[in-house]
Design a protein around this motif. Structure first.
Motif, PDB file in Angstrom:
ATOM      1  N   GLY A  86       9.223 107.929  14.541  1.00  0.00           N
ATOM      2  CA  GLY A  86       9.908 108.235  13.291  1.00  0.00           C
ATOM      3  C   GLY A  86      11.039 109.240  13.469  1.00  0.00           C
ATOM      4  O   GLY A  86      11.089 109.977  14.457  1.00  0.00           O
ATOM      5  N   GLN A  87      11.957 109.247  12.505  1.00  0.00           N
ATOM      6  CA  GLN A  87      13.024 110.247  12.451  1.00  0.00           C
ATOM      7  C   GLN A  87      12.548 111.398  11.571  1.00  0.00           C
ATOM      8  O   GLN A  87      12.057 111.171  10.464  1.00  0.00           O
ATOM      9  CB  GLN A  87      14.286 109.635  11.834  1.00  0.00           C
ATOM     10  CG  GLN A  87      14.923 108.552  12.669  1.00  0.00           C
ATOM     11  CD  GLN A  87      15.962 109.118  13.631  1.00  0.00           C
ATOM     12  OE1 GLN A  87      16.051 110.332  13.817  1.00  0.00           O
ATOM     13  NE2 GLN A  87      16.729 108.258  14.249  1.00  0.00           N
ATOM     14  N   VAL A  88      12.719 112.632  12.043  1.00  0.00           N
ATOM     15  CA  VAL A  88      12.257 113.799  11.300  1.00  0.00           C
ATOM     16  C   VAL A  88      13.373 114.829  11.209  1.00  0.00           C
ATOM     17  O   VAL A  88      14.076 115.095  12.185  1.00  0.00           O
ATOM     18  CB  VAL A  88      11.013 114.439  11.956  1.00  0.00           C
ATOM     19  CG1 VAL A  88      10.600 115.711  11.197  1.00  0.00           C
ATOM     20  CG2 VAL A  88       9.853 113.456  12.009  1.00  0.00           C
ATOM     21  N   ILE A  89      13.541 115.390  10.022  1.00  0.00           N
ATOM     22  CA  ILE A  89      14.412 116.537   9.804  1.00  0.00           C
ATOM     23  C   ILE A  89      13.528 117.708   9.401  1.00  0.00           C
ATOM     24  O   ILE A  89      12.760 117.606   8.443  1.00  0.00           O
ATOM     25  CB  ILE A  89      15.446 116.264   8.700  1.00  0.00           C
ATOM     26  CG1 ILE A  89      16.341 115.077   9.068  1.00  0.00           C
ATOM     27  CG2 ILE A  89      16.301 117.506   8.435  1.00  0.00           C
ATOM     28  CD1 ILE A  89      17.237 114.616   7.939  1.00  0.00           C
ATOM     29  N   PHE A  90      13.618 118.808  10.141  1.00  0.00           N
ATOM     30  CA  PHE A  90      12.836 120.000   9.813  1.00  0.00           C
ATOM     31  C   PHE A  90      13.780 121.098   9.353  1.00  0.00           C
ATOM     32  O   PHE A  90      14.758 121.421  10.023  1.00  0.00           O
ATOM     33  CB  PHE A  90      12.042 120.500  11.014  1.00  0.00           C
ATOM     34  CG  PHE A  90      11.273 121.775  10.717  1.00  0.00           C
ATOM     35  CD1 PHE A  90      10.032 121.723  10.107  1.00  0.00           C
ATOM     36  CD2 PHE A  90      11.813 123.017  11.043  1.00  0.00           C
ATOM     37  CE1 PHE A  90       9.340 122.891   9.815  1.00  0.00           C
ATOM     38  CE2 PHE A  90      11.130 124.187  10.753  1.00  0.00           C
ATOM     39  CZ  PHE A  90       9.887 124.123  10.140  1.00  0.00           C
ATOM     40  N   THR A  91      13.493 121.687   8.189  1.00  0.00           N
ATOM     41  CA  THR A  91      14.272 122.822   7.696  1.00  0.00           C
ATOM     42  C   THR A  91      13.350 124.023   7.512  1.00  0.00           C
ATOM     43  O   THR A  91      12.255 123.895   6.965  1.00  0.00           O
ATOM     44  CB  THR A  91      14.949 122.495   6.352  1.00  0.00           C
ATOM     45  OG1 THR A  91      13.955 122.284   5.345  1.00  0.00           O
ATOM     46  CG2 THR A  91      15.801 121.254   6.460  1.00  0.00           C
ATOM     47  N   GLY A  92      13.792 125.168   7.975  1.00  0.00           N
ATOM     48  CA  GLY A  92      12.989 126.373   7.835  1.00  0.00           C
ATOM     49  C   GLY A  92      13.706 127.555   8.441  1.00  0.00           C
ATOM     50  O   GLY A  92      14.878 127.475   8.830  1.00  0.00           O
ATOM     51  N   THR A  93      13.019 128.676   8.533  1.00  0.00           N
ATOM     52  CA  THR A  93      13.593 129.860   9.165  1.00  0.00           C
ATOM     53  C   THR A  93      13.652 129.646  10.679  1.00  0.00           C
ATOM     54  O   THR A  93      12.984 128.760  11.231  1.00  0.00           O
ATOM     55  CB  THR A  93      12.753 131.104   8.853  1.00  0.00           C
ATOM     56  OG1 THR A  93      11.403 130.877   9.294  1.00  0.00           O
ATOM     57  CG2 THR A  93      12.754 131.406   7.357  1.00  0.00           C
TER      58      THR A  93
END
Length: 412
Positions: A153-160
């Protein structure tokens, strides 16, 4: 060292990599007396394999390596998305640049508890939009991301940045390929805990006599940019039953002192995680493929954008550069424009300083409660209620000079 119990409390970022990597479920995340999550190890389950030590960002400190960082200005051309975004709508554009991604981002649940979720549902992804000035509960997101990436799968992670660093350490431990992962971090001031946000919510509801609604950490009700100064950080509390258009014609409480109190919780710096005061990620060379922020100071450049609607600053490195240049309608910054962007981003250079009275704040909170520290440390009540009245009048009269003078006494 046997396991992560050896990590000092003031060094832990609470990223959950140690919990996620433990195959024996010997590590759990437990809230401390300030509301921040720290690892606790069940010594009966622990076999001292050292996996938790290998992935811990506190033990393997981020050492920024020289790399190519490209700076861009971005403003989403979808006016609906732009109006609902904190700044220029870069997050939404990044999501739409990837075909059918799973997105891991921060949301407020029904209890106004801040947490990360992984989802490909449009309504969930939309809830990830906008600032939440709280350290989110990561739950089991790291293991869920590993599962999606392993399945192709394609994953985008957003965070600090510390969360991104922990995730990358975790995936590296399991030798999971990250070519289908895009990591997005932030220029971060620091993070208060869910405990302090929940205390604020309870205090607001009790003081105002309302049922739970929604807390907006930023609005663009009065515009965006350096010309709007404190208005950029205007909070809003929408009570249950009120109708609202987010960041448009807003129907909610944005004039009471209680509605703006979280601004002082955040910017007073009393309530930030201890590790934030010596954060190693205050550099241009961050762990994320992309770094997002407000483009403060754009008014000082010659960029032809409608900046009162909001503009994002994007810093790209590695494959993040290809993401921006191949899929986003962004504007590369020249050296003069980049100098302006960096001037107003203090936390590209150094972390926030720990206040001298931080220990006293928490001691008073534990002995006397939230209302007491709100009055003593957070400029609430008494003369500040009167100042808030005049501040609102000055804003209605669009007298920016007087509003700014009053605001500097009301807010940190």
């Amino acid at each position: 060292m046997k396991n992560v119990t050896s990590v000092k409390r003031e060094d832990c970022f609470g990223c959950t990599a140690c919990k996620a990597v433990c195959k024996l479920n010997a590590v759990s995340m437990v809230s401390d007396d300030e509301g921040f999550m720290h690892p606790v190890v069940d010594e009966h389950k622990c076999v001292a394999c050292g996996a938790c030590l290998q992935v811990c960002p506190a033990l393997h400190r981020w050492e920024a390596q020289p790399c190519e960082n490209k700076f861009y200005a971005f403003q989403n051309q979808d006016k609906r998305v732009l109006s609902k975004s904190t700044s220029g709508g870069a997050f939404s554009a990044i999501v739409h640049s990837v075909e059918k991604p799973y997105v891991c981002g921060c949301v407020l649940d029904d209890r106004l508890y801040v947490k990360h979720i992984l989802s490909n549902r449009s309504e969930d992804i939309e809830a990830m939009r906008g600032s939440k000035y709280v350290q989110s509960d990561m739950g089991d997101c790291f293991s869920e991301i590993k599962e999606k990436l392993t399945a192709g799968g394609q994953v985008i992670f957003t965070g600090t940045s510390c969360q991104v660093h922990g995730l990358l350490n975790y995936l590296r431990f399991f030798k999971v390929a990250t070519d289908r992962l895009i990591t997005v971090d932030l220029i971060c001031h620091g993070v208060p805990s869910n405990l302090m946000h929940q205390e604020y919510v309870k205090f607001y509801e009790k003081t105002k006599g309302v049922q739970r609604g929604t807390h907006y950490f930023r609005t663009k009700r009065q515009g965006w940019g350096m010309n709007f100064i404190l208005k950029n950080h205007e909070q809003m509390f929408v009570h249950s039953g009120q109708q609202t258009f987010v960041h448009g014609s807003l129907s909610g409480d944005y004039t009471s002192q209680e509605s703006q109190l979280y601004l002082n919780i955040f910017f007073s710096d009393f309530c930030l995680r201890s590790a934030c005061y010596h954060c190693p990620y205050c550099t241009e060379n961050k762990p994320g493929n992309l770094t997002l922020a407000d483009f403060w100071g754009i008014e000082e450049t010659d960029l032809a954008l409608d900046f009162p609607q909001g503009c994002s600053l994007i810093i790209a490195r590695g494959k993040g550069i290809h993401t921006v240049e191949d899929t986003l309608s962004s504007i590369p910054l020249n050296e003069e424009q980049k100098k302006v962007a960096k001037k107003y981003q203090l936390h590209l250079r150094r972390p926030v300083a720990c206040p001298d009275k931080r220990d006293a704040f928490w001691e008073d909170y534990h002995r006397k409660g939230f209302q007491y520290v709100a009055h003593k440390y957070l400029r609430y009540g008494g003369k500040y209620k009167v100042l808030m009245l005049f501040y609102n009048i000055a804003n209605r009269m669009t007298n920016k000079r007087i509003a700014q003078r009053l605001g500097s006494r009301l807010f940190y």
